[in-house]
Design a protein around this motif. Structure first.
Motif, PDB file in Angstrom:
ATOM      1  N   ALA A   1      13.838  -3.871  -5.633  1.00 11.57           N
ATOM      2  CA  ALA A   1      13.655  -4.119  -7.063  1.00 11.57           C
ATOM      3  C   ALA A   1      12.193  -4.304  -7.452  1.00 11.57           C
ATOM      4  O   ALA A   1      11.333  -4.606  -6.629  1.00 11.57           O
ATOM      5  N   PHE A   2      11.931  -4.119  -8.740  1.00  5.09           N
ATOM      6  CA  PHE A   2      10.612  -4.318  -9.337  1.00  5.09           C
ATOM      7  C   PHE A   2      10.709  -5.585 -10.188  1.00  5.09           C
ATOM      8  O   PHE A   2      11.453  -5.626 -11.166  1.00  5.09           O
TER       9      PHE A   2
ATOM     10  N   GLY B   1      10.207  -7.930   0.508  1.00  7.80           N
ATOM     11  CA  GLY B   1      10.126  -6.494   0.277  1.00  7.80           C
ATOM     12  C   GLY B   1      10.220  -6.058  -1.182  1.00  7.80           C
ATOM     13  O   GLY B   1      10.502  -4.903  -1.465  1.00  7.80           O
TER      14      GLY B   1
ATOM     15  N   VAL C   1       8.635  -5.203  -4.954  1.00  2.00           N
ATOM     16  CA  VAL C   1       7.402  -4.818  -5.623  1.00  2.00           C
ATOM     17  C   VAL C   1       7.339  -5.677  -6.876  1.00  2.00           C
ATOM     18  O   VAL C   1       8.347  -5.842  -7.559  1.00  2.00           O
ATOM     19  N   TRP C   2       6.179  -6.291  -7.162  1.00  2.00           N
ATOM     20  CA  TRP C   2       6.157  -7.242  -8.267  1.00  2.00           C
ATOM     21  C   TRP C   2       4.847  -7.260  -9.036  1.00  2.00           C
ATOM     22  O   TRP C   2       3.814  -6.786  -8.565  1.00  2.00           O
TER      23      TRP C   2
ATOM     24  N   GLY D   1       1.278  -8.132  -5.109  1.00  2.00           N
ATOM     25  CA  GLY D   1       1.622  -7.874  -6.504  1.00  2.00           C
ATOM     26  C   GLY D   1       0.413  -7.594  -7.384  1.00  2.00           C
ATOM     27  O   GLY D   1      -0.703  -7.992  -7.065  1.00  2.00           O
TER      28      GLY D   1
END
Ligand SMILES: C[S@@+](CC[C@H](N)C(=O)[O-])C[C@H]1O[C@@H](n2cnc3c(N)ncnc32)[C@H](O)[C@@H]1O
Ligand SMILES: [Zn+2]
Lengths: 291, 112
Positions: free
Chosen positions: A51-52, A71, A73-74, A94
């Motif tokens: 997820a983002f 794991g 993505v942020w 991030g």
């Protein structure tokens, strides 16, 4: 000493000295990590779909580091430059933004799969200026409205915060509702003065509810401090995380272990950092903390 | 660190600025390429959210379509903007980027 949010605006309170004191405090690290894991659990993201996420009030990256480890993505936003600087130094993965969440977000509709916020919202309850657009209800309304639109439908936002009264909880939930959110408040360890934690659990659409009805997840009970219960909760969390990983078919390397360090070092070298220590038989050995 | 993936989601949020406020236009940028773990599942999930015109405008990369996901990975997740600024095409608000961090703070009169 009164609560931090009553002492000074956040970008002043979290100056250079406080930012490094906060970040290096091992007890704070532990608490923020636990709450981040719990927030992720409450987010209830579908397994196997990386997820983002948005980390609201990401600070120096104590919560973001967990997102890296898991794991995700942020993107992180925070109003305190000194905190963001520490986050840069700690090499979180991030993207970071200097932003006052009370001014609202400009992210395009449906940008994020979910949002977390750890120990931040109480700051929005305190006005920084007497300008009418800066009253807490105004700032909260802008925050929740623009957050709602930045999230996908369906999805969730989980925001842990420290209210001082039930009125504050009431105010916040009613503004979130007006902004279009469903959901409500989950209070973990409600009977423990020390372990009690308030999580605002907000749904966009049906929040991808497991059952047809929009149901709030169950709170954790007990006092959170008693060894047995605490260990059990932690174990369950870990088990869930592991099964999530298995489902996503991804082999994660345990953070802090030798393989993890070697991988990070390799990554930094590839990124062109020239001061990466060389690998030795001591790499990844436990060291005694010296602060 | 702003990667192009985030820039692709970013519109101007100044008061009353609701049309033609996207994509923010880069100027004087300093680019950096940093390798990141390739994650095809993440990219597949992200594809429907991409605004392609904005991405093509922002990336000067020529996409040879040998391996589209790899190319996308490189453009979206490995291309960082470290210095420079982003300007709103509508109201002209300039969001400066320093040390990889965009300053999104608005002046009092720009708050909606
Ligand atoms: C207790 S720290 C938590 C940081 C991080 N989430 C963690 O778990 O370590 C609270 C953070 O909220 C940020 N903050 C407070 N008010 C804010 C606002 N209006 N906009 C953005 N960030 C804010 C502060 O700068 C600070 O970094
Ligand atoms: Zn604008």
């Amino acid at each position: 000493m009164s609560r931090p949010e009553l002492q000074a605006p956040p970008e002043i309170y979290y100056g250079d000295a406080e930012a490094s004191k906060y970040t290096n405090n091992t007890r704070i690290q532990q608490i923020q990590a636990d709450m981040t894991y719990r927030a992720l659990e409450l987010l209830n993201l579908p397994p196997g779909e990386p997820a983002f996420l948005l980390d609201i009030g990401c600070g120096s990256g104590l919560s973001g580091e967990i997102l890296d480890e898991e794991g995700y993505v942020w993107v992180g936003v925070d109003v305190a430059p000194s905190m963001l600087e520490v986050a840069l130094e700690r090499e979180v993965e991030g993207d970071l933004f200097l932003q006052d969440i009370g001014q609202g977000f400009g992210f395009r509709p449906g940008s994020f799969d979910g949002a977390i916020s750890i120990s931040v919202l109480q700051w929005l309850l305190n006005a920084e200026t007497s300008h009418p657009t800066s009253s807490p209800p105004h700032r909260l309304a802008r925050f929740f409205t623009t957050l709602h639109s930045a999230l996908r439908n369906p999805s969730r936002a989980v925001l842990q915060f420290y209210p001082t009264s039930d009125d504050q909880v009431q105010l916040i939930t009613s503004i979130a509702q007006k902004a279009g959110f469903g959901g409500g408040v989950v209070v973990d360890y409600p009977n423990s003065k020390k372990a009690r934690k308030v999580f605002l659990c907000l749904f966009v659409g049906d929040g991808r509810a497991a059952s047809a009805a929009q149901q709030l997840p169950a709170a954790l009970d007990g006092d959170g401090g008693a060894e047995g219960k605490d260990a059990k909760a932690t174990f369950e969390k870990r088990r869930q995380r592991e099964s999530r990983r298995e489902k996503s078919g991804k082999q994660k390397v345990a953070k802090g272990g030798k393989d993890w360090i070697l991988r990070k070092k390799e990554l930094y070298r590839r990124r062109g950092k020239d001061d990466v220590p060389r690998d030795s038989k001591f790499t990844g050995r436990k060291r005694r903390a010296f602060f | 660190m702003v990667r192009l993936i985030t820039h692709n989601l970013l519109a101007c949020h100044a008061k009353g600025c609701t049309t033609n406020n996207y994509p923010l236009k880069f100027s004087n940028v300093k680019l950096a390429l940093r390798e990141a773990d390739f994650n095809p599942d993440f990219l597949r999930g992200f594809l429907p959210r991409i605004e392609w015109d904005a991405l093509v405008q922002a990336s000067r990369e020529r996409c040879s379509t040998t391996d589209l996901l790899k190319q996308l990975h490189h453009v979206l997740l490995e291309t960082h903007i470290d210095e420079g600024s982003m300007t709103c095409p509508n109201c002209g608000h300039v969001y400066p980027i320093s040390n990889g961090i965009p300053n999104m703070l608005l002046a009092e009169h720009e708050i909606g």
